[in-house]
Design an enzyme around this catalytic site. Sequence first.
Site, PDB file in Angstrom:
ATOM      1  CE  LYS A  80      70.441 -43.008  33.380  1.00  0.00           C
ATOM      2  NZ  LYS A  80      71.129 -44.094  33.030  1.00  0.00           N
ATOM      3  CG  ASP A  81      72.291 -43.828  28.672  1.00  0.00           C
ATOM      4  OD1 ASP A  81      72.695 -44.123  29.991  1.00  0.00           O
ATOM      5  OD2 ASP A  81      71.494 -44.508  28.272  1.00  0.00           O
ATOM      6  NE  ARG A 132      74.962 -42.730  39.508  1.00  0.00           N
ATOM      7  CZ  ARG A 132      73.650 -43.119  39.908  1.00  0.00           C
ATOM      8  NH1 ARG A 132      73.420 -42.606  41.229  1.00  0.00           N
ATOM      9  NH2 ARG A 132      72.933 -43.757  39.409  1.00  0.00           N
ATOM     10  NE  ARG A 133      71.217 -46.354  40.185  1.00  0.00           N
ATOM     11  CZ  ARG A 133      70.399 -46.470  38.995  1.00  0.00           C
ATOM     12  NH1 ARG A 133      70.745 -47.748  38.497  1.00  0.00           N
ATOM     13  NH2 ARG A 133      69.769 -45.870  38.735  1.00  0.00           N
ATOM     14  NE  ARG A 150      73.856 -54.063  31.170  1.00  0.00           N
ATOM     15  CZ  ARG A 150      74.598 -54.376  29.982  1.00  0.00           C
ATOM     16  NH1 ARG A 150      75.738 -55.101  30.323  1.00  0.00           N
ATOM     17  NH2 ARG A 150      74.260 -54.016  28.852  1.00  0.00           N
ATOM     18  NE  ARG A 156      68.635 -52.526  34.349  1.00  0.00           N
ATOM     19  CZ  ARG A 156      69.404 -51.607  34.442  1.00  0.00           C
ATOM     20  NH1 ARG A 156      69.605 -50.759  35.319  1.00  0.00           N
ATOM     21  NH2 ARG A 156      70.258 -51.432  33.362  1.00  0.00           N
ATOM     22  CB  CYS A 245      78.500 -45.318  32.039  1.00  0.00           C
ATOM     23  SG  CYS A 245      77.397 -44.330  30.599  1.00  0.00           S
TER      24      CYS A 245
END
Length: 524
Positions: A80-81, A132-133, A150, A156, A245
């Site tokens: 996904k990156d 997106r989230r 981040r 996190r 992204c």
Amino acid sequence: MNRTLIIGTRGSELALWQANFVKDSLAAININAELKIIKTQGDRILNLSFDKLEGKGFFTKELEEELLAGTIDLAVHSHKDLPTENPPGLIIAAVSEREDPAELLLILKDCVDVRQKLSVKYGAIVGTSSNRRKAQLLAVRPDLEIEDLRGNVPTRIGKLRDEDYDAIMLAKAGVARLGLDLSEFHVEELTPTEFIPAPAQGVLAIQIRENDPELYNALQALHHTHVADELAVERKVLKLFGGGCHLPLGCYCRKDEDKFQVFTSKADTGEGFPDRLFIEADTTEGLAEKVVAKFDKERKYPAKVFISREVSENSYFRKALSKNSIEVEARSLIRTVAVITKLDPFILRNTDWVFFTSKNAVEYFFKLDPQLPKKVKFGVMGSGSEDALRRHGHFAEFTGEGNDTADVAAEFAKLANGTTVTFPGAASPMRSIHQGLSADTKIIDLPVYETVLEEDVEASSADVVIFTSPSNVDAYFADNLLDPHQKVIAIGKSTGKKFEEMGVRYTLPFSPDEIGLAEAVFGI
């Protein structure tokens, strides 16, 4: 292959797990490899959210540069990156099996409120740097405060533990790969069909130089073609939207039996309300293009949609349609009335499960002030029933998704067979879930309400008409006919069966909730 390969990887705990996974997979086919850790822009700059970083590929660019320079032989990425275009001279040689692409909402236990959707307290501070989230969270919980988060996965989680946030969002895949213990938090798992993941979430990509055919051929032993087929759709959607992204885009493709299903969420900004779409097709050919065409700002939406139930002004469904200037005509064509006013206190004494197939069943059941066993579990059909149960302060141990009650019954049976299950519901239940349970399961039918059809129902001139139950169909068509221009959406197969008997074509939403209904409207 005689040479020892050099695997380029980022240095985070998760990246190292992924690189070592590939290293071990290579060892299993008798290829030796060692790791080289490379820092990327995304690792160095931790004070900016993703959309503030320059360009694309800020977790991959440095690895690709070393690959092109020949200092490493392959790079392992979270797929996904990766940007949608490989740099000239590089290719993706293999993709892994897909880890579960679900999302996790980790909540401090003193910030849990079961009565709220997603179980986090009103006005909570939620950490994520993903637009997106952010867009999808705010669509269902506009009261939340979203703040940037981040760092690698353990960092996190540490920030949540330090109470910098009330809750944070993480990809389930990363947590699963690291084997992290999350027992100190309340964890809500959001499936990829309800909270749509990033394109290619949960998949590893192995990137090599294009002019290394020997390595390419060797890596085919690690390549999963069926995953690559699904990812091709997701990443083509991303490419056609011109995103990276930072784009508030979720896209998830899966093959379900003989159909490819695509779930898409797209907003203009992280604060914007996202449009949702669900479509399915026999093949992946042209599928990404079909998805993107449905989001065309120039396309003509229905002017008006009728739905056979009341819809609040702040509901997801009304907001989704109003955003696209679609008028909503909402009115129920039935009434419900209680059939009992008092509950025998002994009827639930040995119950292991209470299963609700509708919001009405939940509401009428709790009006009776039931005396519940301490260890009773709740099952529900659909997120609407789940939300109603939450409002009464209870979690659902089982939530049936989709429109096929036979599939839901089979899943529920895995948990409930051999136990005692009580079904509060209508006076004449359809017993769809009952039929999937084994003979040694004790079933208690508990009628708590009955349905009364309204008379003299007025016809609707809406372009799209949505019927939420078989009873609503009966009430509407007692006096009315369908206009030739009208398109029909039916919630549930039992409602759809009514239209089959009438010889009327209809659309069945993927899920019988407000998000599923909005997806169905935009998919027409």
